[in-house]
Every structure is written in structure tokens, then in C-alpha cells.
Design an enzyme around this catalytic site. Structure first.
Site, PDB file in Angstrom:
ATOM      1  N   ASP A 104      -9.021 -10.939   1.769  1.00 27.88           N
ATOM      2  CA  ASP A 104      -8.063 -10.308   2.683  1.00 27.88           C
ATOM      3  C   ASP A 104      -8.319 -10.610   4.167  1.00 27.88           C
ATOM      4  OD1 ASP A 104      -6.243  -9.078   0.964  1.00 27.88           O
ATOM      5  OD2 ASP A 104      -7.503  -7.312   0.700  1.00 27.88           O
TER       6      ASP A 104
ATOM      7  N   ASP B 248      -3.543  -6.129  -5.920  1.00 32.01           N
ATOM      8  CA  ASP B 248      -2.782  -7.314  -5.507  1.00 32.01           C
ATOM      9  C   ASP B 248      -3.552  -8.606  -5.793  1.00 32.01           C
ATOM     10  OD1 ASP B 248      -4.424  -6.279  -3.406  1.00 32.01           O
ATOM     11  OD2 ASP B 248      -3.385  -7.490  -1.923  1.00 32.01           O
TER      12      ASP B 248
ATOM     13  N   TYR C 142      -1.748  -7.174  10.479  1.00 31.15           N
ATOM     14  CA  TYR C 142      -2.678  -6.964   9.360  1.00 31.15           C
ATOM     15  C   TYR C 142      -3.973  -6.328   9.872  1.00 31.15           C
ATOM     16  CZ  TYR C 142      -4.750  -7.593   4.836  1.00 31.15           C
ATOM     17  OH  TYR C 142      -5.310  -7.338   3.610  1.00 31.15           O
TER      18      TYR C 142
ATOM     19  N   HIS D 206       0.853  -1.204   0.000  1.00 33.38           N
ATOM     20  CA  HIS D 206       0.000   0.000   0.000  1.00 33.38           C
ATOM     21  C   HIS D 206       0.882   1.245   0.000  1.00 33.38           C
ATOM     22  CE1 HIS D 206      -3.562  -2.343   1.975  1.00 33.38           C
ATOM     23  NE2 HIS D 206      -3.559  -2.469   0.669  1.00 33.38           N
TER      24      HIS D 206
ATOM     25  N   GLU E 256      -8.779  -5.214  -5.480  1.00 31.28           N
ATOM     26  CA  GLU E 256      -7.539  -4.460  -5.268  1.00 31.28           C
ATOM     27  C   GLU E 256      -6.429  -5.062  -6.146  1.00 31.28           C
ATOM     28  OE1 GLU E 256      -6.657  -3.789  -1.117  1.00 31.28           O
ATOM     29  OE2 GLU E 256      -5.147  -2.279  -1.616  1.00 31.28           O
TER      30      GLU E 256
ATOM     31  N   HIS F 256      -3.864 -13.882   1.580  1.00 31.96           N
ATOM     32  CA  HIS F 256      -2.464 -13.611   1.920  1.00 31.96           C
ATOM     33  C   HIS F 256      -2.040 -14.548   3.045  1.00 31.96           C
ATOM     34  CE1 HIS F 256      -2.350  -9.811  -0.282  1.00 31.96           C
ATOM     35  NE2 HIS F 256      -3.448  -9.436   0.335  1.00 31.96           N
TER      36      HIS F 256
ATOM     37  N   HIS G 142     -12.197  -9.763  -4.551  1.00 31.98           N
ATOM     38  CA  HIS G 142     -11.731  -8.408  -4.196  1.00 31.98           C
ATOM     39  C   HIS G 142     -10.929  -7.874  -5.381  1.00 31.98           C
ATOM     40  CE1 HIS G 142     -10.144  -5.086  -1.960  1.00 31.98           C
ATOM     41  NE2 HIS G 142      -9.060  -5.654  -1.471  1.00 31.98           N
TER      42      HIS G 142
ATOM     43  N   HIS H 117     -12.205  -5.346   3.138  1.00 41.40           N
ATOM     44  CA  HIS H 117     -11.978  -3.983   3.594  1.00 41.40           C
ATOM     45  C   HIS H 117     -12.269  -2.937   2.521  1.00 41.40           C
ATOM     46  CE1 HIS H 117      -7.738  -3.319   1.825  1.00 41.40           C
ATOM     47  NE2 HIS H 117      -8.123  -4.489   1.414  1.00 41.40           N
TER      48      HIS H 117
END
Ligand SMILES: Cc1cc2nc3c(=O)[nH]c(=O)nc-3n(C[C@H](O)[C@H](O)[C@H](O)COP(=O)(O)O)c2cc1C
Ligand SMILES: [Fe+2]
Ligand SMILES: [Fe+2]
Length: 398
Positions: free
Chosen positions: A165, A84, A193, A24, A82, A226, A80, A146
């Protein structure tokens, strides 16, 4: 690394990113690296769940090819968007253009803004089921856990929850499962995290966990996107999350300061001595020399925050101010605090710290200590006593 069969016919086809050191941008230090977990289910419909960053698309595709020609993927579940987890999609979609994508309405909207391509993603809602042959996938929207697009996927036949996540850790390992890895490192990274990313979202996370527990579904394995997969004791991470969402704390204090000529440092050390002699656990950080995301994780279970800064141009020093800006976004609840610092003429840092406590809803437990230039013996004694008094308050002996 070969794909790892995590359940019969369900394979880990992710990537271990050993050397990533910040995430991030520079907001999160990943000293132990990370992994991007992606899961391939071989059924009548070959289904891929979650993805990897664009730079690792080739590695992921190679891993998938060890099991099945990548062109054979029928379904891709986007839990998700994002980067990544979605960055590899453009390359993957070139190889299997007919693959059907599933995600939330928000993920459809978000992918359109990220990749300016319409892959025809089908929007799903909580409770929607997707039959892939012998197995069924149930989708559970998890907005703001998130990101607005976040979603969990559950496979009843495998008693497997894929929450993206949530329940993850930035932790690169050669092992894939909780029972194979160092427990301290695992929980340390899981907490870090939560502290840095999920802390402000605790209310929503608590409601989502409650909703899932009330669904009475059997969860034997949690495979996040992750880090390590929870198979020995999936309730260990769920219970930790429940405790973190409740903002449960211990008799522990985090002292954080910034100094120019060392006076505020002297005060910080005396306060820390008082706290230690008062019998509570203390962590002391000079914020200019500390890793901010590690400091945040130390705050997750601390009852008391003690902040210090010397005065600079009528206010607090800027590294401290930057840290408090981050902390304010994390919205810690149920904490007490105290402020201190050195000044030369008109002051300003201590009132600014007090203002932060007021705005963040942190109850100031004791009057602040502001010292002109260098603290004398008496003032250092007051700092020590502040520590002792705070320790009494935290342990209920006040
Ligand atoms: C941990 C995290 C928290 C975020 N919080 C917000 C937020 O509160 N509101 C928002 O509009 N976007 C939020 N975002 C989304 C980012 O602002 C968005 O991804 C943006 O495109 C990133 O721009 P950049 O590539 O210049 O960093 C967040 C992203 C991350 C990773
Ligand atoms: Fe994310
Ligand atoms: Fe992620």
C-alpha cells in the site's frame, strides 16, 4: 487488458477497478477508481506478489494464465492481508494448493482470522531472503504501514521495490507507469492516499524510509499495490512522503464549517475574504456538502485550520463533529487554528471547537468569534479581520 511486462520476466497481473467509488466502507472516496496490482515473476520458482479482492479473483487468474498455467505458481508473497489484496487467495489456493505462502508472523495470524484456513504460510522477518532462481527476494517488515502485518518485498536483481500500500494511489488508468500518466492527477491521488490513510503513521513511515535509504539498495522501480508504478522517478514519491511525514506545510488555510440558517456560513465567507486579501491560499468547505476525504487531502499541506459551527443542543453540529473525529485520528501536527460560529442563547459549539484544538494539540492562533443569531456589520468586519490577522501570522508578517 494483457499482462504488462514491467521488467524482463516480471509481469503486472493485477486488476483495474474503474468504477469503485468508495473504499474502506464509506471512509474514502475513490472518484478516479483504483487498481489492485499483483506481480508475477517467472523464474525457477514462479512467484506471485500481492493479490486482488475476491470479486476480481477470476480476472486475475485469467491474466496469470496468459503467461503461465496458474497451477505452476510455486510461491505467493503476501505483503499485506487486507481483503483488497488477500480476498482472491481462497480461489487461487484452490487452483495451486501446493503453492508456498510467505508473509510476516502477523499476516499468518491475521489470515487465520480472516479465512479460517491454514495455508501453511511461512513467517519471514526483515532481512530474510528467498531465492527464486536467478533472483532473490528480500523481505522488509513494515509494521503499521499501514497494518500490523504489512511488509515490503525487494528484488535486488531487478532493483525493484514492492511496498504494497505504501507509495500507492487509488487511481484507475489504462497506463501502468508514472511517465505515461497525468502528473497532477497522480500526485493528487498519492497525496490523498497519504492524508487519509498514512498521515497518523508518519513517524513510523519516516523511520522505515530512513532504514531503507540506509540499506543503500538501488531502487529503480517502485511497484505499489494500487495505482501507477514509479519508474521514471521513484525518488519523487519517496521525497513527497518524506515531506508529508515531516508535516511540512505551506501558507495555506482550510476553512471548514457547518450551518443551519446561514449565519455561520456568512462568517466563514468573511473570514475567507480576509485570508484571501491577506495573500494566502484558502479553501472553504461546507462540510455537509463536501467530500470528507478530499477535505482531508486539502489539509495535508495547510498551515492553518479554521473551524466553524453553529450551536445545536449545547454543542457543535454533528457532521462537523464527525469530521473532527476523523481528523483527530489523522493526528495533524504543527498546525495553528481558529474557531467561530453563531448561537442563539447559551452557545456551546465554539467552546467545543476550542476543546478540539486543545485535545488535538493545534495551537489556537486568535480568540474565537461567537455571534448571537445573525452577525451585524461590525461582527462581519471582525470575521474579515480574523482572516487578515491569520494571514499575517502564517506569512510571518504579524
Ligand atoms: C484505514 C484503517 C484503519 C484501521 N485502524 C484500526 C485501528 O486503529 N485499530 C484496530 O484495531 N483496527 C483498525 N483497523 C482494522 C479494522 O477495524 C478491521 O479490519 C475490522 O475487521 C473491520 O471491520 P468491518 O468489516 O466491520 O469494518 C483499521 C482498518 C483500516 C482500513
Ligand atoms: Fe491496506
Ligand atoms: Fe490496499
Amino acid at each position: 487488458m494483457r499482462p504488462v511486462e514491467i521488467k524482463k520476466g516480471v509481469y503486472w497481473v493485477g486488476v483495474v477497478d474503474w468504477n469503485i467509488r468508495t473504499f474502506h466502507g464509506n471512509t474514502y472516496s475513490t472518484k478516479r477508481g483504483t487498481t489492485y496490482n499483483s506481480y508475477l515473476i517467472i523464474d525457477e520458482k514462479v512467484t506471485l506478489i500481492d493479490g486482488v479482492p475476491g470479486s476480481f479473483a477470476g480476472e486475475q487468474i485469467g491474466r496469470i494464465r496468459e503467461i503461465v498455467p496458474v497451477e505452476k505458481i510455486d510461491y505467493i508473497v503476501v505483503n499485506h492481508i487486507e481483503p483488497d489484496h488477500s480476498g482472491g487467495l481462497p480461489e487461487l489456493m484452490k487452483l495451486c494448493p501446493k503453492a508456498k505462502l510467505f508473509g510476516t508472523a502477523k499476516s499468518k495470524e491475521g489470515l487465520a482470522r480472516m479465512y479460517y484456513t491454514d495455508w501453511g504460510l511461512q513467517a519471514v522477518k526483515t532481512g530474510d531472503k528467498l531465492n527464486i532462481g536467478k533472483r532473490n527476494l528480500t523481505f522488509i517488515e513494515a509494521p503499521m504501514i499501514h497494518w500490523p502485518d504489512s511488509m515490503f518485498t525487494y528484488c535486488a536483481e531487478e532493483e525493484l521495490l514492492l511496498p504494497n500500500d505504501a507509495f500507492g494511489q487509488h487511481y484507475a488508468t489504462s497506463e501502468r507507469f508514472d511517465d505515461e500518466t497525468d502528473q497532477c492527477a497522480l500526485m493528487d491521488e498519492a497525496g490523498k492516499y497519504y492524508a487519509n490513510i498514512l498521515w497518523p503513521l508518519g513517524g513510523m513511515i519516516a523511520r522505515k524510509i530512513d532504514e531503507i535509504l540506509k540499506m543503500n539498495i538501488s531502487i529503480k522501480m517502485i511497484a505499489p499495490s494500487h495505482g501507477i508504478i514509479w519508474r521514471r522517478d521513484p525518488m519523487k514519491i519517496i521525497n513527497s512522503y518524506i515531506s508529508w511525514t515531516k508535516n511540512e506545510t505551506r501558507p495555506k488555510v482550510v476553512v471548514i464549517f457547518e450551518t443551519m440558517w446561514g449565519s455561520t456560513d456568512m462568517m466563514a465567507r468573511k473570514i475567507t475574504e480576509g485570508l484571501t486579501d491577506g495573500g494566502v491560499e484558502v479553501k472553504l468547505f461546507d462540510i455537509t456538502r463536501s467530500d470528507r476525504s478530499e477535505v482531508n487531502s486539502q489539509m495535508l499541506d495547510a498551515k492553518c485550520f479554521v473551524f466553524g459551527s453553529s450551536t445545536h443542543d449545547n454543542g457543535m453540529l454533528s457532521t462537523m463533529a464527525g469530521f473532527l473525529e476523523f481528523l483527530n485520528g489523522l493526528k495533524p501536527k504543527g498546525r495553528i487554528g481558529a474557531a467561530f460560529g453563531s448561537y442563539g442563547w447559551a452557545g456551546g459549539a465554539v467552546p467545543a471547537l476550542e476543546n478540539f484544538f486543545k485535545e488535538a494539540g493545534i495551537e489556537q492562533a486568535l480568540p474565537s468569534i461567537a455571534v448571537k443569531y445573525i452577525p451585524d456589520e461590525n461582527e462581519l468586519k471582525r470575521c474579515y479581520e480574523m482572516g487578515v490577522e491569520l494571514a499575517k501570522k502564517i506569512t510571518g508578517k504579524a
